[in-house]
Design a protein around this motif. Structure first.
Motif, short mmCIF file in Angstrom:
data_model
loop_
_atom_site.label_atom_id
_atom_site.label_comp_id
_atom_site.label_asym_id
_atom_site.label_seq_id
_atom_site.Cartn_x
_atom_site.Cartn_y
_atom_site.Cartn_z
N SER A 1 0.83 -1.21 0.00
CA SER A 1 0.00 0.00 0.00
C SER A 1 0.87 1.26 0.00
O SER A 1 0.60 2.21 -0.74
CB SER A 1 -0.93 -0.01 1.21
OG SER A 1 -1.66 1.17 1.29
N LEU A 2 1.90 1.27 0.83
CA LEU A 2 2.80 2.43 0.86
C LEU A 2 3.52 2.62 -0.46
O LEU A 2 3.70 3.75 -0.92
CB LEU A 2 3.82 2.27 1.99
CG LEU A 2 3.30 2.46 3.40
CD1 LEU A 2 4.37 2.10 4.42
CD2 LEU A 2 2.81 3.88 3.61
N TYR A 3 3.92 1.50 -1.09
CA TYR A 3 4.56 1.62 -2.40
C TYR A 3 3.61 2.28 -3.40
O TYR A 3 4.03 3.15 -4.17
CB TYR A 3 5.01 0.25 -2.94
CG TYR A 3 5.48 0.36 -4.35
CD1 TYR A 3 6.76 0.82 -4.63
CD2 TYR A 3 4.62 0.12 -5.42
CE1 TYR A 3 7.18 1.00 -5.95
CE2 TYR A 3 5.04 0.28 -6.73
CZ TYR A 3 6.31 0.72 -6.98
OH TYR A 3 6.71 0.92 -8.28
N ASN A 4 2.35 1.87 -3.39
CA ASN A 4 1.37 2.46 -4.31
C ASN A 4 1.23 3.96 -4.09
O ASN A 4 1.12 4.74 -5.05
CB ASN A 4 0.02 1.76 -4.19
CG ASN A 4 0.04 0.37 -4.76
OD1 ASN A 4 0.81 0.07 -5.67
ND2 ASN A 4 -0.79 -0.51 -4.23
N GLN A 5 1.24 4.38 -2.83
CA GLN A 5 1.15 5.81 -2.51
C GLN A 5 2.38 6.56 -3.00
O GLN A 5 2.28 7.65 -3.58
CB GLN A 5 0.97 6.01 -1.01
CG GLN A 5 -0.37 5.54 -0.48
CD GLN A 5 -0.48 5.66 1.02
OE1 GLN A 5 0.29 6.37 1.65
NE2 GLN A 5 -1.44 4.95 1.60
N LEU B 1 2.92 9.54 -6.03
CA LEU B 1 3.60 10.81 -5.82
C LEU B 1 4.69 11.07 -6.87
O LEU B 1 5.26 12.15 -6.92
CB LEU B 1 4.22 10.85 -4.42
CG LEU B 1 3.24 10.89 -3.26
CD1 LEU B 1 3.99 10.74 -1.93
CD2 LEU B 1 2.43 12.19 -3.28
N GLY B 2 4.98 10.06 -7.68
CA GLY B 2 5.95 10.22 -8.74
C GLY B 2 7.39 9.94 -8.33
O GLY B 2 8.32 10.31 -9.05
#
Length: 110
Positions: free
Chosen positions: A9-13, A17-18
C-alpha cells in the motif's frame, strides 16, 4: 510482525507521488508479493523493472525463485533460474540453495 500488505500500500502511494523506482524498492515489492502468496504479481513487477530499464539483481531473482518454490511451482522457479543464467546473471549461494531446497521439498532430486 510482518506487514507485507502495508508495504504494498505504501509503495502504491509513493508511486502516485511520482517517486522514481529503483532496483531496491521494486525488489522489496516483489518480496512482499511473494510473502503474500502472489508470486504472479511479483513476476509482473520484474516485467515492470525490465520495461523501465531497471536491471534486476541476483537478490531480485532469488526472491522470485523462492516465491515460486514456496508455492510448489518448482518448474517455474527452474525456468526463471535458467533465464537468469541465459541473461548472464551470476547466481550466488542463496540462489543455488533456494532452488535446491525447492527441488528437495517437492521430491524432485533425480
Amino acid at each position: 510482525m510482518k506487514h507485507y500488505a502495508i508495504v504494498v500500500s505504501l509503495y502504491n502511494q509513493i508511486d502516485l507521488l511520482g517517486v522514481p523506482d529503483d532496483v531496491y524498492s521494486l525488489s522489496i515489492l516483489i518480496n512482499c508479493f511473494c510473502h503474500l502468496d502472489h508470486v504472479d504479481f511479483g513476476f509482473s513487477v520484474l516485467g515492470k523493472m525490465l520495461k523501465l530499464g531497471i536491471d534486476p539483481d541476483v537478490a531480485t531473482f532469488s526472491t522470485l525463485i523462492n516465491g515460486f518454490c514456496t508455492q510448489s511451482k518448482v518448474s517455474q522457479a527452474s525456468s526463471l533460474f535458467d533465464e537468469m543464467i541465459e541473461k548472464a546473471y551470476q547466481p550466488d549461494l542463496i540462489t543455488y540453495s533456494t532452488i535446491l531446497n525447492g527441488f528437495c521439498k517437492t521430491g524432485n532430486t533425480a
